[in-house]
Design a protein around this motif. Structure first.
Motif, PDB file in Angstrom:
ATOM      1  N   ALA A   1      -3.883   9.550  12.280  1.00 48.55           N
ATOM      2  CA  ALA A   1      -4.852   8.554  11.804  1.00 48.55           C
ATOM      3  C   ALA A   1      -6.143   9.219  11.367  1.00 48.55           C
ATOM      4  O   ALA A   1      -6.740   8.846  10.341  1.00 48.55           O
ATOM      5  N   LYS A   2      -6.588  10.207  12.119  1.00 47.52           N
ATOM      6  CA  LYS A   2      -7.837  10.908  11.774  1.00 47.52           C
ATOM      7  C   LYS A   2      -7.680  11.713  10.486  1.00 47.52           C
ATOM      8  O   LYS A   2      -8.565  11.720   9.627  1.00 47.52           O
ATOM      9  N   LEU A   3      -6.545  12.414  10.343  1.00 48.75           N
ATOM     10  CA  LEU A   3      -6.351  13.287   9.183  1.00 48.75           C
ATOM     11  C   LEU A   3      -6.128  12.499   7.894  1.00 48.75           C
ATOM     12  O   LEU A   3      -6.582  12.920   6.824  1.00 48.75           O
ATOM     13  N   LEU A   4      -5.422  11.367   7.987  1.00 48.93           N
ATOM     14  CA  LEU A   4      -5.121  10.603   6.772  1.00 48.93           C
ATOM     15  C   LEU A   4      -6.254   9.659   6.377  1.00 48.93           C
ATOM     16  O   LEU A   4      -6.419   9.351   5.194  1.00 48.93           O
ATOM     17  N   GLY A   5      -7.017   9.168   7.353  1.00 52.40           N
ATOM     18  CA  GLY A   5      -8.028   8.155   7.055  1.00 52.40           C
ATOM     19  C   GLY A   5      -7.433   6.765   7.101  1.00 52.40           C
ATOM     20  O   GLY A   5      -6.211   6.593   7.023  1.00 52.40           O
ATOM     21  N   PRO A   6      -8.269   5.730   7.233  1.00 53.19           N
ATOM     22  CA  PRO A   6      -7.755   4.372   7.432  1.00 53.19           C
ATOM     23  C   PRO A   6      -6.821   3.868   6.343  1.00 53.19           C
ATOM     24  O   PRO A   6      -5.792   3.265   6.640  1.00 53.19           O
ATOM     25  N   ALA A   7      -7.152   4.096   5.065  1.00 58.34           N
ATOM     26  CA  ALA A   7      -6.332   3.526   3.993  1.00 58.34           C
ATOM     27  C   ALA A   7      -4.944   4.153   3.965  1.00 58.34           C
ATOM     28  O   ALA A   7      -3.923   3.448   3.968  1.00 58.34           O
ATOM     29  N   ASP A   8      -4.870   5.492   3.931  1.00 58.61           N
ATOM     30  CA  ASP A   8      -3.563   6.151   3.905  1.00 58.61           C
ATOM     31  C   ASP A   8      -2.813   5.971   5.215  1.00 58.61           C
ATOM     32  O   ASP A   8      -1.585   5.910   5.228  1.00 58.61           O
ATOM     33  N   PHE A   9      -3.553   5.894   6.336  1.00 58.02           N
ATOM     34  CA  PHE A   9      -2.858   5.629   7.599  1.00 58.02           C
ATOM     35  C   PHE A   9      -2.275   4.217   7.598  1.00 58.02           C
ATOM     36  O   PHE A   9      -1.215   3.972   8.184  1.00 58.02           O
ATOM     37  N   GLY A  10      -2.943   3.281   6.966  1.00 59.20           N
ATOM     38  CA  GLY A  10      -2.380   1.944   6.830  1.00 59.20           C
ATOM     39  C   GLY A  10      -1.068   1.977   6.066  1.00 59.20           C
ATOM     40  O   GLY A  10      -0.087   1.337   6.457  1.00 59.20           O
ATOM     41  N   ARG A  11      -1.009   2.748   4.960  1.00 58.98           N
ATOM     42  CA  ARG A  11       0.247   2.896   4.211  1.00 58.98           C
ATOM     43  C   ARG A  11       1.307   3.594   5.057  1.00 58.98           C
ATOM     44  O   ARG A  11       2.477   3.205   5.072  1.00 58.98           O
ATOM     45  N   PHE A  12       0.886   4.647   5.751  1.00 60.23           N
ATOM     46  CA  PHE A  12       1.815   5.395   6.602  1.00 60.23           C
ATOM     47  C   PHE A  12       2.370   4.499   7.712  1.00 60.23           C
ATOM     48  O   PHE A  12       3.580   4.510   7.995  1.00 60.23           O
ATOM     49  N   ALA A  13       1.504   3.721   8.356  1.00 57.80           N
ATOM     50  CA  ALA A  13       1.947   2.852   9.447  1.00 57.80           C
ATOM     51  C   ALA A  13       2.899   1.771   8.938  1.00 57.80           C
ATOM     52  O   ALA A  13       3.896   1.442   9.596  1.00 57.80           O
ATOM     53  N   LEU A  14       2.604   1.229   7.758  1.00 53.64           N
ATOM     54  CA  LEU A  14       3.485   0.215   7.182  1.00 53.64           C
ATOM     55  C   LEU A  14       4.858   0.816   6.875  1.00 53.64           C
ATOM     56  O   LEU A  14       5.902   0.228   7.174  1.00 53.64           O
ATOM     57  N   ALA A  15       4.862   2.026   6.304  1.00 47.54           N
ATOM     58  CA  ALA A  15       6.127   2.685   5.995  1.00 47.54           C
ATOM     59  C   ALA A  15       6.871   3.077   7.268  1.00 47.54           C
ATOM     60  O   ALA A  15       8.103   2.997   7.328  1.00 47.54           O
ATOM     61  N   THR A  16       6.134   3.505   8.296  1.00 49.96           N
ATOM     62  CA  THR A  16       6.778   3.859   9.561  1.00 49.96           C
ATOM     63  C   THR A  16       7.449   2.646  10.180  1.00 49.96           C
ATOM     64  O   THR A  16       8.571   2.736  10.714  1.00 49.96           O
ATOM     65  N   THR A  17       6.791   1.499  10.121  1.00 47.25           N
ATOM     66  CA  THR A  17       7.403   0.271  10.620  1.00 47.25           C
ATOM     67  C   THR A  17       8.667  -0.045   9.827  1.00 47.25           C
ATOM     68  O   THR A  17       9.690  -0.448  10.387  1.00 47.25           O
ATOM     69  N   GLY A  18       8.603   0.165   8.510  1.00 48.01           N
ATOM     70  CA  GLY A  18       9.797  -0.035   7.688  1.00 48.01           C
ATOM     71  C   GLY A  18      10.925   0.907   8.086  1.00 48.01           C
ATOM     72  O   GLY A  18      12.099   0.526   8.115  1.00 48.01           O
TER      73      GLY A  18
END
Length: 480
Positions: free
Chosen positions: A22-39
């Protein structure tokens, strides 16, 4: 015990890794990453979870030698589904090659690779647990976590796009299995192709009804993260995702560790003493789960400001606490469903109510998404999720606790645990405003000491007696 210890360590390390990503990606990209991880988790559940559940039910040390067709059926089903998923990921990657790692197709490719890696690792970890090989399970977890830290953090640092981090997540889990492939193998035996259809039919009848409910809850999480992104943008989705991930892990880590032990005790009771004894054990287990999960939820609420100030990346502070508080009641209800109520239907081998409860949750969540976000924004999605999960828990609890074959819970013990949690919360509340380090230094020992003293004084959920029962053999050996 090695299995439970490894599971808890794995969950803790995943928590730390999630904060780092989360720290390395930042909120916006972590939001995309988290959404894809849930997928990826949803995809893994739909494709592979029925096989993993079948491994824990039908595979064992004895089956490994006496019934090799069980492992043959599992391996070949995983292989065929894995090839299909890898091909789909490759196609997505090929279409997105010209757009770079930021494109939608690249993220879909990474999602597919992550799902494949999760499926392969979870399957082999289930085999190790079914063989009661704690050393092998611990080795798998250790190797996977080392690889995940190096590869995922490296990808987030050098190639800070969600697609690369997702691909690194899948590859790290796959490589852990490759490294330990020799101890994971079964003795060589002849392959009986004619047994495959019947074996797969047994797996499907057992596993598919169970994963339908799990997939529904994961779909709920996926839809909600997408709804936050749609209403308030990916930055807000990142806030929501980090709070949801941390809060759910606080509750599900201990719940899953308890389930590894308690459900097997209920199964053992059924094998040796019959269904009535098993259901009585399930009822006692439910009280134990509540008596241990409820203080975790109250304690997490108490330390939230300190946790936010010390370990949550600065970009997420403020929304992290707000979303965590809104999500916590629903996630607690979900944990109670999984680890206290569902086992009653598993013992009875009646899984339709579990699926129906998930549909109730989806329906209420959908109503909440229509009504609440236009009024409250992103936090309205969190409230909708809590509404859905609480409604599902109430519906399933009603089905379990009513009727001629209702489960009889020890309500007195559950009430004592609730009162002890309330007392703990009232005692901790004045210290939540302290500076973060001081707050943790005060809240953690005070909460554990107060709740532990109440448990010991009143033997809440029989926990004091269970501790004493474990100490008596050691005391007897020492006396001899």
């Amino acid at each position: 015990m090695a299995v439970i210890a490894a599971f808890v360590i794995n969950a803790g390390l995943n928590f730390v890794l999630g904060l780092l990503i989360a720290k390395l990606l930042g909120p916006a990209d972590f939001g995309r990453f988290a959404l894809a991880t849930t997928g990826a988790i949803v995809l893994n559940t739909v494709l592979f979870e029925w096989l993993r559940l079948s491994a824990t039910r039908f595979y064992s040390g004895r089956v490994r030698v006496d019934e090799p067709w069980i492992r043959h059926g599992l391996d070949r089903a995983y292989l065929r589904l894995g090839i299909l998923l890898a091909a789909a990921a490759a196609i997505c990657g090929g279409f997105g090659f010209g757009e770079g790692a930021d494109g939608r197709e690249a993220v879909l490719c990474g999602t597919g690779l992550a799902a494949l890696g999760i499926g392969v690792f979870d399957y082999h970890a289930a085999l190790a647990r079914a063989r009661f090989d704690g050393k092998l399970y611990l080795g798998l977890v250790a190797v996977k976590n080392v690889l995940a830290f190096v590869m995922m953090a490296g990808a987030a640092w050098f190639l800070p796009q969600p697609a690369w981090v997702l691909a690194a997540a899948g590859l790290s889990q796959f490589l852990a299995v490759v490294i330990l492939r020799h101890p994971l193998r079964d003795p060589v035996s002849s392959f009986e192709r004619g047994r495959l259809p019947a074996t797969w039919g047994v797996f499907a009848r057992y596993g598919l009804p169970l994963i339908a409910a799990n997939a529904a809850y994961q779909l709920l999480s996926f839809v909600n993260r997408g709804a936050v992104a749609g209403h308030a943008g990916f930055t807000e989705a990142g806030y929501f995702a980090l709070a949801a991930d941390v809060t759910s892990r606080v509750l599900t880590t201990l719940g899953t560790a308890l389930d590894l032990l308690l459900f097997q005790i209920a199964v053992h009771a059924e094998e040796h003493h019959g269904r009535a004894a098993a259901e009585a054990q399930v009822a006692r287990n439910a009280a134990t789960v509540f008596a241990l999960l409820a203080p975790c939820a109250v304690g997490f609420w108490a330390v939230l400001p300190a946790l936010q100030g010390l370990v949550v990346p600065e970009a997420y502070r403020g929304p992290f606490e707000t979303y965590s508080i809104a999500l916590m009641p629903g996630l607690f209800c979900l944990a109670m469903m999984f680890y206290a109520v569902n086992p009653a239907f598993q013992i009875r081998r009646r899984t339709v109510p579990v699926i129906a409860a998930a549909l109730v949750g989806l329906g209420l969540n959908g109503i909440g998404l229509v009504v609440l976000p236009p009024v409250f924004g992103g936090i309205g999605v969190a409230l909708a999720q809590t509404l859905g999960l609480a409604g599902a828990c109430l519906w399933l609890g009603w089905r379990a606790l009513t009727g001629s074959d209702r489960l009889v819970l020890p309500w007195g013990q559950i009430g004592l645990a609730a009162l002890a949690c309330a007392a703990m919360g009232l005692a901790l509340a004045p210290f939540r405003g302290l500076p973060p380090a001081m707050a943790l230094a005060v809240l953690v020992p005070l909460g554990m000491g107060l709740y532990g003293a109440l448990v010991w004084a009143f033997d809440i959920a029989g926990l004091r007696e269970q501790v004493m029962a474990r100490l008596r053999p050691a005391q007897a050996v020492a006396a001899e």
